[in-house]
Scaffold this active site. Structure first.
Site, short mmCIF file in Angstrom:
data_model
loop_
_atom_site.label_atom_id
_atom_site.label_comp_id
_atom_site.label_asym_id
_atom_site.label_seq_id
_atom_site.Cartn_x
_atom_site.Cartn_y
_atom_site.Cartn_z
CG HIS A 61 -0.53 0.43 2.49
ND1 HIS A 61 -0.17 -0.45 3.48
CD2 HIS A 61 -0.36 1.66 3.01
CE1 HIS A 61 0.21 0.24 4.55
NE2 HIS A 61 0.11 1.53 4.30
CD GLN B 3 -2.52 6.01 11.97
OE1 GLN B 3 -2.42 6.49 13.08
NE2 GLN B 3 -3.15 4.87 11.73
N GLY B 4 2.38 6.09 9.65
CA GLY B 4 3.72 6.47 9.20
C GLY B 4 4.73 5.35 9.42
CG ASP B 5 5.51 3.35 12.88
OD1 ASP B 5 6.60 3.95 12.74
OD2 ASP B 5 4.85 3.40 13.94
CB SER B 6 2.65 1.83 6.46
OG SER B 6 1.40 1.63 7.04
CG ASP C 81 0.00 -3.85 2.70
OD1 ASP C 81 0.46 -3.38 1.65
OD2 ASP C 81 -0.35 -3.16 3.67
N1 ARG Z 1 -1.45 2.15 7.69
C1 ARG Z 1 -0.52 2.81 8.55
C2 ARG Z 1 0.55 3.48 7.69
O1 ARG Z 1 0.33 3.63 6.52
C3 ARG Z 1 0.02 1.88 9.60
C4 ARG Z 1 -0.93 1.79 10.70
C5 ARG Z 1 -0.51 0.84 11.76
N2 ARG Z 1 -1.48 0.92 12.79
C6 ARG Z 1 -1.37 0.32 13.96
N3 ARG Z 1 -2.29 0.50 14.86
N4 ARG Z 1 -0.34 -0.46 14.21
O2 ARG Z 1 1.52 4.00 8.20
#
Ligand code: ARG
Length: 227
Positions: free
Chosen positions: A20, A159-162, A69
């Protein structure tokens, strides 16, 4: 608008990220190996700037369900610095990292709380494996064949860790990549652990990518892309 994601270097010339995240970058974009602080990247002699040659998302990636993913990035050249904090990709059938509560490590420059601001310095957190994730509020949104959960109240990626790593460390200090940060509802809530793309079923897809270099496809390091 671009999103920030992290890549994990799996061999001198390859990296893993979340599928993603793949649409946010393309050929020629820089990645910074060995980065520690976002704000002090320039002038940090430990940072090696590399460039993307190509990104390939998993052939079975589903952008609605987020199954599979995972994406593999090829860099234009091999790293000269040899950053490689990860030693192995998790293997199908290896249960070592999949017992409930097994301590795993998630790392990145993502936000420190849901809706909060991003970290400047690389962060890491120990998160317990939650293989029975269908018992959480995610129910059937969790696919045990392609995902694994980890986390508990107060400890999570965000968020941002993806695209960043979820890894286990064995008694000799070697690190195994178990997952790739994928999604979650909020961050660090008890009924909503972080959801990670499972590396083991994707291993057979990842491994043949780098052909000639396949033999060296066993190392991984945290790397980060910037805008
Ligand atoms: N989708 C998020 C990103 O793009 C990662 C979210 C992870 N969330 C969590 N609760 N561990 O960075």
């Amino acid at each position: 608008q671009r999103q920030m994601c992290i890549r994990d270097s799996i061999s001198p010339q390859y990296a893993i990220t979340a599928a993603h995240c793949a649409p946010y970058w393309g050929t020629g974009d820089p990645i910074y190996l060995g980065q520690h602080k976002e704000s002090e990247r320039d002038g940090d002699g430990c940072v090696e700037t590399m460039y993307i040659e190509s990104i390939v998302s998993h052939e079975s990636y589903n952008d609605w369900t987020l199954q599979n993913d995972i994406a593999v990035i090829k860099l234009t050249e091999a790293s000269q610095f040899g950053y490689a904090p990860i030693d192995h990709l998790d293997q199908p059938g290896d249960g070592t990292w999949h017992e409930p509560g097994t301590p795993l490590v998630a790392a990145g420059w993502g936000t420190l709380s849901s809706g909060g601001s991003a970290a400047d310095t690389a962060q890491h957190v120990v998160v317990p494996a939650v293989p029975d994730c269908w018992e959480t509020e995610y129910g059937e949104g969790y696919d045990p064949d392609t995902m694994v959960c980890a986390g508990a109240e107060g400890v999570d990626s965000c968020q941002g860790d993806s695209g960043g790593p979820l890894f286990g460390i064995d008694s000799s200090g070697e690190r195994t990549l178990v997952g790739v940060v994928s999604w979650g509802i909020g961050c660090a809530q008890s009924q909503y652990p972080g959801v990670y793309a499972l590396v083991s079923p994707a291993r057979a897809w990842i491994k043949p990518r780098p052909r000639a270099e396949a033999a060296t496809l066993h190392k991984l390091s945290l790397i980060h892309i910037s805008e």
